[in-house]
Enzyme design. Structure first.
Site, PDB file in Angstrom:
ATOM      1  N   HIS A 257     -29.801  33.642  54.419  1.00  0.00           N
ATOM      2  CA  HIS A 257     -29.332  32.603  55.333  1.00  0.00           C
ATOM      3  C   HIS A 257     -30.381  32.218  56.377  1.00  0.00           C
ATOM      4  O   HIS A 257     -30.289  31.141  56.974  1.00  0.00           O
ATOM      5  CB  HIS A 257     -28.002  33.025  55.955  1.00  0.00           C
ATOM      6  CG  HIS A 257     -26.863  32.927  54.980  1.00  0.00           C
ATOM      7  ND1 HIS A 257     -26.456  33.980  54.211  1.00  0.00           N
ATOM      8  CD2 HIS A 257     -26.104  31.863  54.598  1.00  0.00           C
ATOM      9  CE1 HIS A 257     -25.474  33.602  53.434  1.00  0.00           C
ATOM     10  NE2 HIS A 257     -25.237  32.323  53.634  1.00  0.00           N
TER      11      HIS A 257
ATOM     12  N   HIS B  63     -18.357  33.295  56.509  1.00  0.00           N
ATOM     13  CA  HIS B  63     -19.384  32.687  55.676  1.00  0.00           C
ATOM     14  C   HIS B  63     -19.038  31.230  55.358  1.00  0.00           C
ATOM     15  O   HIS B  63     -19.888  30.334  55.442  1.00  0.00           O
ATOM     16  CB  HIS B  63     -19.532  33.507  54.391  1.00  0.00           C
ATOM     17  CG  HIS B  63     -20.568  32.997  53.454  1.00  0.00           C
ATOM     18  ND1 HIS B  63     -20.278  32.507  52.205  1.00  0.00           N
ATOM     19  CD2 HIS B  63     -21.921  32.888  53.591  1.00  0.00           C
ATOM     20  CE1 HIS B  63     -21.387  32.133  51.602  1.00  0.00           C
ATOM     21  NE2 HIS B  63     -22.405  32.345  52.416  1.00  0.00           N
TER      22      HIS B  63
ATOM     23  N   HIS C 247     -21.102  27.755  56.733  1.00  0.00           N
ATOM     24  CA  HIS C 247     -21.636  26.706  55.868  1.00  0.00           C
ATOM     25  C   HIS C 247     -21.043  25.340  56.213  1.00  0.00           C
ATOM     26  O   HIS C 247     -21.761  24.332  56.249  1.00  0.00           O
ATOM     27  CB  HIS C 247     -21.363  27.041  54.400  1.00  0.00           C
ATOM     28  CG  HIS C 247     -22.421  27.894  53.769  1.00  0.00           C
ATOM     29  ND1 HIS C 247     -23.505  27.371  53.120  1.00  0.00           N
ATOM     30  CD2 HIS C 247     -22.568  29.248  53.720  1.00  0.00           C
ATOM     31  CE1 HIS C 247     -24.271  28.354  52.667  1.00  0.00           C
ATOM     32  NE2 HIS C 247     -23.725  29.501  53.023  1.00  0.00           N
TER      33      HIS C 247
ATOM     34  N   GLU D  72     -19.106  75.431  44.496  1.00  0.00           N
ATOM     35  CA  GLU D  72     -18.984  74.935  43.121  1.00  0.00           C
ATOM     36  C   GLU D  72     -17.627  74.308  42.868  1.00  0.00           C
ATOM     37  O   GLU D  72     -17.189  74.176  41.714  1.00  0.00           O
ATOM     38  CB  GLU D  72     -19.239  76.073  42.124  1.00  0.00           C
ATOM     39  CG  GLU D  72     -18.253  77.218  42.180  1.00  0.00           C
ATOM     40  CD  GLU D  72     -18.673  78.342  43.124  1.00  0.00           C
ATOM     41  OE1 GLU D  72     -18.286  79.496  42.858  1.00  0.00           O
ATOM     42  OE2 GLU D  72     -19.371  78.065  44.115  1.00  0.00           O
TER      43      GLU D  72
END
Length: 312
Positions: free
Chosen positions: A22, A79, A83, A208
Protein backbone atom coordinates in the site's frame (compact mmCIF):
# COMPACT_ATOMS: atom_id res chain seq x y z
CA UNK A 1 -6.60 -22.86 16.07
CA UNK A 2 -3.35 -21.97 14.38
CA UNK A 3 -1.35 -25.19 14.64
CA UNK A 4 2.25 -24.23 13.94
CA UNK A 5 4.61 -21.34 14.60
CA UNK A 6 5.44 -21.39 10.88
CA UNK A 7 1.81 -20.53 10.07
CA UNK A 8 2.02 -17.43 12.26
CA UNK A 9 5.33 -16.43 10.73
CA UNK A 10 3.82 -16.68 7.23
CA UNK A 11 0.81 -14.60 8.24
CA UNK A 12 3.02 -11.94 9.83
CA UNK A 13 5.10 -11.79 6.65
CA UNK A 14 1.93 -11.34 4.59
CA UNK A 15 0.80 -8.51 6.86
CA UNK A 16 4.16 -6.76 6.52
CA UNK A 17 3.98 -7.15 2.75
CA UNK A 18 0.48 -5.68 2.81
CA UNK A 19 1.81 -2.45 4.28
CA UNK A 20 4.60 -2.37 1.68
CA UNK A 21 2.07 -2.96 -1.11
CA UNK A 22 0.00 0.00 0.00
CA UNK A 23 3.01 2.28 0.12
CA UNK A 24 3.42 1.41 -3.56
CA UNK A 25 -0.31 2.05 -4.04
CA UNK A 26 0.13 5.56 -2.61
CA UNK A 27 3.01 6.25 -5.01
CA UNK A 28 0.79 5.14 -7.91
CA UNK A 29 -1.83 7.60 -6.73
CA UNK A 30 0.72 10.43 -6.76
CA UNK A 31 1.66 9.51 -10.31
CA UNK A 32 -1.99 9.57 -11.30
CA UNK A 33 -2.32 13.06 -9.84
CA UNK A 34 0.77 14.33 -11.69
CA UNK A 35 -0.21 12.75 -15.01
CA UNK A 36 -3.92 13.37 -14.68
CA UNK A 37 -4.47 9.74 -15.68
CA UNK A 38 -6.97 8.03 -13.42
CA UNK A 39 -7.73 5.10 -15.68
CA UNK A 40 -5.71 2.47 -13.81
CA UNK A 41 -8.27 -0.04 -12.46
CA UNK A 42 -6.26 -0.96 -9.34
CA UNK A 43 -6.59 2.70 -8.34
CA UNK A 44 -9.93 3.95 -9.60
CA UNK A 45 -12.13 0.85 -10.04
CA UNK A 46 -15.06 0.68 -7.64
CA UNK A 47 -13.80 -2.74 -6.48
CA UNK A 48 -10.10 -1.83 -6.45
CA UNK A 49 -9.75 -3.30 -2.96
CA UNK A 50 -10.41 -6.75 -4.47
CA UNK A 51 -7.77 -6.25 -7.17
CA UNK A 52 -4.79 -5.51 -4.94
CA UNK A 53 -2.62 -8.38 -3.72
CA UNK A 54 -3.62 -7.89 -0.11
CA UNK A 55 -7.31 -7.95 -0.96
CA UNK A 56 -6.79 -11.29 -2.67
CA UNK A 57 -4.85 -12.56 0.36
CA UNK A 58 -7.72 -11.59 2.65
CA UNK A 59 -10.21 -13.45 0.48
CA UNK A 60 -8.07 -16.58 0.66
CA UNK A 61 -7.20 -16.41 4.35
CA UNK A 62 -10.04 -18.00 6.35
CA UNK A 63 -10.17 -17.38 10.06
CA UNK A 64 -9.38 -20.39 12.25
CA UNK A 65 -11.24 -19.31 15.37
CA UNK A 66 -13.71 -16.70 16.58
CA UNK A 67 -11.06 -14.29 17.91
CA UNK A 68 -9.24 -14.29 14.59
CA UNK A 69 -12.50 -13.64 12.73
CA UNK A 70 -12.93 -10.34 14.55
CA UNK A 71 -9.44 -9.11 13.65
CA UNK A 72 -9.79 -10.10 9.99
CA UNK A 73 -13.21 -8.44 9.79
CA UNK A 74 -11.78 -5.16 11.05
CA UNK A 75 -8.85 -5.35 8.63
CA UNK A 76 -11.14 -6.11 5.69
CA UNK A 77 -13.49 -3.26 6.60
CA UNK A 78 -10.63 -0.76 7.02
CA UNK A 79 -8.99 -1.96 3.80
CA UNK A 80 -12.16 -1.39 1.77
CA UNK A 81 -12.75 2.05 3.28
CA UNK A 82 -9.15 3.06 2.59
CA UNK A 83 -9.41 2.14 -1.09
CA UNK A 84 -12.77 3.87 -1.48
CA UNK A 85 -11.51 7.01 0.24
CA UNK A 86 -8.37 7.04 -1.91
CA UNK A 87 -10.42 6.73 -5.09
CA UNK A 88 -12.70 9.58 -4.03
CA UNK A 89 -9.74 11.80 -3.11
CA UNK A 90 -7.93 11.10 -6.37
CA UNK A 91 -10.99 11.92 -8.47
CA UNK A 92 -11.55 15.13 -6.51
CA UNK A 93 -7.93 16.24 -7.01
CA UNK A 94 -7.85 15.51 -10.75
CA UNK A 95 -11.22 17.23 -11.25
CA UNK A 96 -10.05 20.22 -9.13
CA UNK A 97 -12.91 19.97 -6.63
CA UNK A 98 -11.04 18.67 -3.61
CA UNK A 99 -11.78 19.86 -0.09
CA UNK A 100 -9.72 19.56 3.12
CA UNK A 101 -12.24 16.97 4.27
CA UNK A 102 -11.17 14.65 1.46
CA UNK A 103 -7.60 14.59 2.77
CA UNK A 104 -8.67 14.27 6.41
CA UNK A 105 -10.94 11.32 5.66
CA UNK A 106 -8.28 9.58 3.60
CA UNK A 107 -5.77 10.09 6.41
CA UNK A 108 -8.23 8.60 8.91
CA UNK A 109 -8.81 5.52 6.75
CA UNK A 110 -5.06 5.00 6.30
CA UNK A 111 -4.55 5.15 10.07
CA UNK A 112 -7.52 2.84 10.68
CA UNK A 113 -6.09 0.27 8.27
CA UNK A 114 -2.61 0.28 9.83
CA UNK A 115 -4.18 0.11 13.32
CA UNK A 116 -6.29 -2.92 12.36
CA UNK A 117 -3.25 -4.69 10.91
CA UNK A 118 -1.20 -3.84 14.02
CA UNK A 119 -3.90 -5.22 16.35
CA UNK A 120 -3.95 -8.49 14.43
CA UNK A 121 -0.14 -8.68 14.52
CA UNK A 122 -0.14 -8.19 18.30
CA UNK A 123 -2.74 -10.97 18.63
CA UNK A 124 -0.59 -13.30 16.50
CA UNK A 125 2.62 -12.42 18.34
CA UNK A 126 0.92 -13.22 21.64
CA UNK A 127 0.06 -16.67 20.32
CA UNK A 128 3.55 -17.01 18.87
CA UNK A 129 5.14 -16.28 22.23
CA UNK A 130 3.18 -19.19 23.72
CA UNK A 131 4.35 -21.68 21.09
CA UNK A 132 6.72 -24.42 22.22
CA UNK A 133 10.24 -23.42 21.12
CA UNK A 134 11.50 -26.92 20.33
CA UNK A 135 8.53 -28.24 18.34
CA UNK A 136 6.74 -25.12 17.10
CA UNK A 137 3.42 -26.48 18.36
CA UNK A 138 1.09 -24.51 20.63
CA UNK A 139 2.35 -24.94 24.17
CA UNK A 140 0.86 -25.68 27.55
CA UNK A 141 0.12 -22.07 28.43
CA UNK A 142 -1.87 -21.55 25.24
CA UNK A 143 -4.00 -24.60 25.99
CA UNK A 144 -4.47 -23.49 29.61
CA UNK A 145 -5.67 -20.06 28.46
CA UNK A 146 -7.95 -21.27 25.66
CA UNK A 147 -9.46 -24.48 27.02
CA UNK A 148 -12.54 -22.98 28.67
CA UNK A 149 -13.44 -21.09 25.50
CA UNK A 150 -12.83 -24.13 23.31
CA UNK A 151 -15.12 -26.20 25.52
CA UNK A 152 -17.92 -23.66 25.18
CA UNK A 153 -17.44 -23.24 21.43
CA UNK A 154 -17.50 -27.02 20.85
CA UNK A 155 -21.24 -27.09 21.67
CA UNK A 156 -23.52 -28.59 20.39
CA UNK A 157 -20.78 -31.15 19.69
CA UNK A 158 -18.35 -32.53 22.25
CA UNK A 159 -14.76 -31.79 23.16
CA UNK A 160 -12.33 -34.62 23.90
CA UNK A 161 -8.78 -34.62 25.19
CA UNK A 162 -6.23 -37.16 23.97
CA UNK A 163 -3.05 -37.33 26.06
CA UNK A 164 -0.10 -38.99 24.30
CA UNK A 165 3.10 -40.12 25.99
CA UNK A 166 6.04 -41.53 24.02
CA UNK A 167 6.81 -45.05 25.19
CA UNK A 168 10.25 -45.54 26.75
CA UNK A 169 11.46 -42.12 25.67
CA UNK A 170 14.16 -42.16 28.35
CA UNK A 171 15.79 -45.10 26.61
CA UNK A 172 15.87 -43.06 23.37
CA UNK A 173 17.82 -40.32 25.13
CA UNK A 174 20.06 -42.81 26.93
CA UNK A 175 20.81 -44.82 23.77
CA UNK A 176 21.05 -42.12 21.10
CA UNK A 177 21.61 -38.94 23.09
CA UNK A 178 19.48 -35.91 23.82
CA UNK A 179 20.05 -34.33 20.41
CA UNK A 180 18.43 -37.33 18.73
CA UNK A 181 15.74 -37.19 21.40
CA UNK A 182 15.03 -33.63 20.30
CA UNK A 183 14.84 -34.81 16.68
CA UNK A 184 12.23 -37.36 17.76
CA UNK A 185 10.16 -34.70 19.52
CA UNK A 186 10.36 -32.27 16.61
CA UNK A 187 9.55 -34.95 14.05
CA UNK A 188 6.61 -36.24 16.06
CA UNK A 189 5.30 -32.70 16.44
CA UNK A 190 5.60 -32.13 12.70
CA UNK A 191 3.78 -35.39 12.01
CA UNK A 192 1.01 -34.59 14.48
CA UNK A 193 0.52 -31.21 12.84
CA UNK A 194 0.22 -32.92 9.45
CA UNK A 195 -1.98 -35.77 10.63
CA UNK A 196 -4.46 -33.83 12.74
CA UNK A 197 -7.62 -32.83 10.93
CA UNK A 198 -9.56 -29.57 10.90
CA UNK A 199 -11.39 -30.44 14.13
CA UNK A 200 -8.21 -31.57 15.93
CA UNK A 201 -5.38 -29.47 17.39
CA UNK A 202 -2.05 -30.75 18.70
CA UNK A 203 -0.17 -29.24 21.66
CA UNK A 204 3.23 -29.94 23.21
CA UNK A 205 2.30 -30.26 26.85
CA UNK A 206 5.75 -30.93 28.24
CA UNK A 207 8.56 -33.48 28.17
CA UNK A 208 7.49 -36.34 25.91
CA UNK A 209 3.78 -35.60 26.36
CA UNK A 210 1.52 -34.21 23.67
CA UNK A 211 -2.17 -33.36 23.78
CA UNK A 212 -4.69 -33.47 20.96
CA UNK A 213 -7.94 -31.57 21.42
CA UNK A 214 -10.61 -33.37 19.39
CA UNK A 215 -14.04 -32.07 18.47
CA UNK A 216 -16.38 -34.98 17.79
CA UNK A 217 -20.07 -35.83 17.97
CA UNK A 218 -19.70 -39.17 19.78
CA UNK A 219 -17.31 -41.09 22.02
CA UNK A 220 -16.73 -43.59 19.23
CA UNK A 221 -15.72 -40.90 16.74
CA UNK A 222 -13.26 -39.42 19.24
CA UNK A 223 -11.81 -42.84 19.98
CA UNK A 224 -11.44 -43.55 16.27
CA UNK A 225 -9.44 -40.31 16.01
CA UNK A 226 -7.24 -41.30 18.94
CA UNK A 227 -6.62 -44.77 17.53
CA UNK A 228 -5.85 -43.33 14.09
CA UNK A 229 -3.19 -41.02 15.49
CA UNK A 230 -1.58 -43.70 17.65
CA UNK A 231 -1.45 -46.09 14.68
CA UNK A 232 0.11 -43.46 12.42
CA UNK A 233 2.84 -42.80 14.96
CA UNK A 234 3.64 -46.52 15.26
CA UNK A 235 3.76 -47.01 11.48
CA UNK A 236 6.06 -44.11 10.57
CA UNK A 237 9.80 -44.17 11.23
CA UNK A 238 11.58 -41.04 12.39
CA UNK A 239 14.78 -40.28 10.52
CA UNK A 240 17.90 -38.80 12.08
CA UNK A 241 21.39 -38.27 10.56
CA UNK A 242 22.63 -41.80 11.32
CA UNK A 243 19.49 -43.82 10.70
CA UNK A 244 15.89 -44.06 11.79
CA UNK A 245 13.95 -44.77 14.95
CA UNK A 246 10.55 -46.31 15.42
CA UNK A 247 8.53 -45.11 18.37
CA UNK A 248 5.14 -45.88 19.83
CA UNK A 249 2.91 -43.90 22.12
CA UNK A 250 0.32 -44.70 24.74
CA UNK A 251 -2.78 -42.53 24.69
CA UNK A 252 -5.64 -41.70 27.00
CA UNK A 253 -8.90 -40.23 25.71
CA UNK A 254 -11.74 -38.70 27.69
CA UNK A 255 -14.65 -36.37 27.05
CA UNK A 256 -14.66 -32.93 28.66
CA UNK A 257 -17.96 -32.38 30.45
CA UNK A 258 -19.58 -28.91 30.29
CA UNK A 259 -17.87 -26.49 32.64
CA UNK A 260 -15.04 -28.85 33.62
CA UNK A 261 -11.63 -27.24 34.16
CA UNK A 262 -8.70 -28.51 32.16
CA UNK A 263 -6.91 -30.12 35.09
CA UNK A 264 -9.91 -32.36 35.84
CA UNK A 265 -10.22 -33.50 32.22
CA UNK A 266 -6.47 -33.97 31.96
CA UNK A 267 -6.54 -36.04 35.14
CA UNK A 268 -8.91 -38.56 33.56
CA UNK A 269 -6.87 -38.74 30.36
CA UNK A 270 -3.75 -39.28 32.45
CA UNK A 271 -5.39 -42.14 34.38
CA UNK A 272 -6.47 -43.79 31.12
CA UNK A 273 -3.00 -43.35 29.64
CA UNK A 274 -1.35 -44.72 32.80
CA UNK A 275 -3.55 -47.80 32.62
CA UNK A 276 -2.36 -48.29 29.06
CA UNK A 277 1.26 -48.04 30.20
CA UNK A 278 0.67 -50.60 32.93
CA UNK A 279 -1.01 -53.09 30.59
CA UNK A 280 1.54 -53.16 27.78
CA UNK A 281 2.05 -49.70 26.20
CA UNK A 282 1.51 -48.91 22.48
CA UNK A 283 -2.23 -48.61 22.90
CA UNK A 284 -5.02 -46.08 23.29
CA UNK A 285 -7.41 -46.12 26.23
CA UNK A 286 -10.72 -44.40 26.89
CA UNK A 287 -12.17 -43.28 30.23
CA UNK A 288 -15.90 -42.52 30.29
CA UNK A 289 -17.73 -40.25 32.71
CA UNK A 290 -18.23 -43.18 35.11
CA UNK A 291 -14.41 -43.48 35.13
CA UNK A 292 -14.49 -46.88 33.47
CA UNK A 293 -11.38 -47.46 31.37
CA UNK A 294 -11.51 -49.49 28.18
CA UNK A 295 -8.91 -50.23 25.54
CA UNK A 296 -9.72 -48.88 22.08
CA UNK A 297 -9.26 -51.34 19.24
CA UNK A 298 -9.52 -51.03 15.48
CA UNK A 299 -13.13 -51.09 14.44
CA UNK A 300 -14.08 -54.07 12.30
CA UNK A 301 -17.39 -54.29 10.39
CA UNK A 302 -20.29 -54.85 12.80
CA UNK A 303 -17.98 -54.79 15.81
CA UNK A 304 -17.58 -52.36 18.67
CA UNK A 305 -14.65 -50.00 18.72
CA UNK A 306 -13.88 -51.08 22.28
CA UNK A 307 -12.74 -54.36 23.78
CA UNK A 308 -15.49 -56.04 25.75
CA UNK A 309 -13.54 -56.12 28.99
CA UNK A 310 -12.57 -53.02 30.88
CA UNK A 311 -8.87 -52.56 31.44
CA UNK A 312 -9.40 -51.15 34.87
Amino acid sequence: MIKRAAEIDNILLSLNLSIDAHYKWLVKMFRCVVSGDITQPEIIHVNSYCMCEFGQWLNNHPARENDETGYLYQIDKAHIEMHISGRILLSAIVEKRWLPEHFEHFQDTLLAFTAAVTDYKIYLLNIRSNMDILTGLPGRRLLDESFDRQLIEASPGNLYLLLLDIDRFKSVNDTYGHLVGDVVLRSLASNLSAWTREDETAYRYGGEEFIIIIKAQTDEMACQAGMRICDLIARHSIHYPDGEINITVTGGVTRAQPGEPLDVVLGRSDQAMYEGKQTGRNRCMFMDKQQKITRITRREPDHSLFTKQAAG
